[in-house]
Enzyme design. Structure first.
Site, PDB file in Angstrom:
ATOM      1  N   ASP A  66      -6.641  19.364  35.065  1.00  0.00           N
ATOM      2  CA  ASP A  66      -5.674  19.977  34.169  1.00  0.00           C
ATOM      3  C   ASP A  66      -6.231  21.352  33.815  1.00  0.00           C
ATOM      4  O   ASP A  66      -7.269  21.450  33.151  1.00  0.00           O
ATOM      5  CB  ASP A  66      -5.513  19.127  32.914  1.00  0.00           C
ATOM      6  N   SER A 117       4.979  35.889  38.925  1.00  0.00           N
ATOM      7  CA  SER A 117       6.416  35.707  39.120  1.00  0.00           C
ATOM      8  C   SER A 117       7.097  37.059  38.966  1.00  0.00           C
ATOM      9  O   SER A 117       6.589  37.950  38.264  1.00  0.00           O
ATOM     10  CB  SER A 117       6.967  34.737  38.064  1.00  0.00           C
ATOM     11  N   TYR A 171       7.419  32.470  28.799  1.00  0.00           N
ATOM     12  CA  TYR A 171       7.045  32.413  30.214  1.00  0.00           C
ATOM     13  C   TYR A 171       6.959  33.803  30.813  1.00  0.00           C
ATOM     14  O   TYR A 171       5.988  34.143  31.507  1.00  0.00           O
ATOM     15  CB  TYR A 171       8.066  31.563  30.975  1.00  0.00           C
ATOM     16  N   LYS A 186       3.485  35.514  32.414  1.00  0.00           N
ATOM     17  CA  LYS A 186       3.364  35.989  33.795  1.00  0.00           C
ATOM     18  C   LYS A 186       3.055  37.488  33.841  1.00  0.00           C
ATOM     19  O   LYS A 186       2.290  37.944  34.701  1.00  0.00           O
ATOM     20  CB  LYS A 186       4.640  35.676  34.581  1.00  0.00           C
TER      21      LYS A 186
END
Length: 261
Positions: A71, A153, A166, A170
């Site tokens: 993890d 991304s 998010y 990124k």
């Protein structure tokens, strides 16, 4: 744990790669691609079963691999995974691909809570930050070169709607890669980033099989649709190989022209 024999050919023969989030989807495609290029691969995933399954498939194709549960949010586990993975494959990890990550549910900015924010940054930024640190420390101690490839991304440059945390994570990952590229260059450790746009994987095919989204992507992606996972994996393979020996701090975008619109 699954270990097989390394194939003789390929630009990455003799290298050992650790790929996070490699038990499925994009990470799996990257692990397979690096193995096909001759690298031994430490396949890590937060679920041991997923990591082991991909490692077994690589071995079945004649590659060398080990599956480990990891993890990336558990910083204390990073060093052990690097050490044990390399030792099991007969050497030391010298290629790191930070692929683990993921979006939070589509949520208006005004409704995002602290837990969602923290969890999103931990998956997409903190894990890559400290795993890269543990990896680079070992290379510097051995005076050995290496490569780090971060999977960001296009959301870093073209934000997705209702994914503010998010998008921010990124974007930070891209700048993180550029920052450490400068610091690690004197040690021969190259750091680059791949920024995928829409990608069809086993996790996202339900979206891209929807006629509504096929129409949207046909209009927004100049090449007409999403990438396949192997399109992104090919960019990672290049950045790990001899052809990228004079590249560091760079970002390769694999999006079919999506960010041009």
């Amino acid at each position: 744990m699954t270990v097989g024999k390394l194939g003789a050919g390929g630009d990455l023969a003799g290298r050992i790669a650790l790929v996070t989030g490699a038990g499925q989807g994009l990470g799996e495609a990257i692990a397979r691609r690096l193995a096909a290029a001759g690298a031994a691969v430490v396949v890590t995933h937060r679920r041991a079963a997923g990591a082991s399954a991909v490692a077994e498939q690589i071995v079945g194709l004649g590659g060398l691999a080990i599956g480990l549960e990891l993890d990336v949010c558990d910083v204390a586990a990073h060093a052990g995974a690097i050490e044990s993975g390399g030792e099991a494959l007969g050497g030391a990890v010298d290629l790191l691909v930070n692929c683990a990550g993921g979006m939070h549910p589509f949520t208006p900015f005004l409704d995002v809570d602290e837990h969602t924010f923290d969890a999103t940054l931990a998956r997409n930024l903190k894990g890559a930050y400290f795993l890269s640190q543990a990896f680079a420390r070992r290379l510097v101690a051995r005076k050995a070169p290496g490569r780090i490839v971060n999977i960001a991304s296009t959301a870093a440059a073209k934000p997705d709607f209702q994914l503010a945390a998010y998008n921010a994570a990124k974007a930070a990952l891209v700048q993180f890669g550029r920052s450490i590229a400068v610091e690690l260059a004197p040690h021969g450790i190259l750091v680059n980033t791949v920024a995928p746009g829409p990608v069809r994987t086993t996790n996202t095919e339900w979206i891209y099989d929807n006629p509504k989204w096929q129409k949207v992507l046909a209009e927004r992606v100049p090449l007409g649709g999403p990438a396949h996972a192997d399109d992104v994996a090919a960019a990672v393979e290049f950045l790990c190989g001899p052809g990228a020996r004079h590249m560091t701090g760079s970002t390769i975008t694999v999006d079919g022209g999506f960010t041009c619109g």
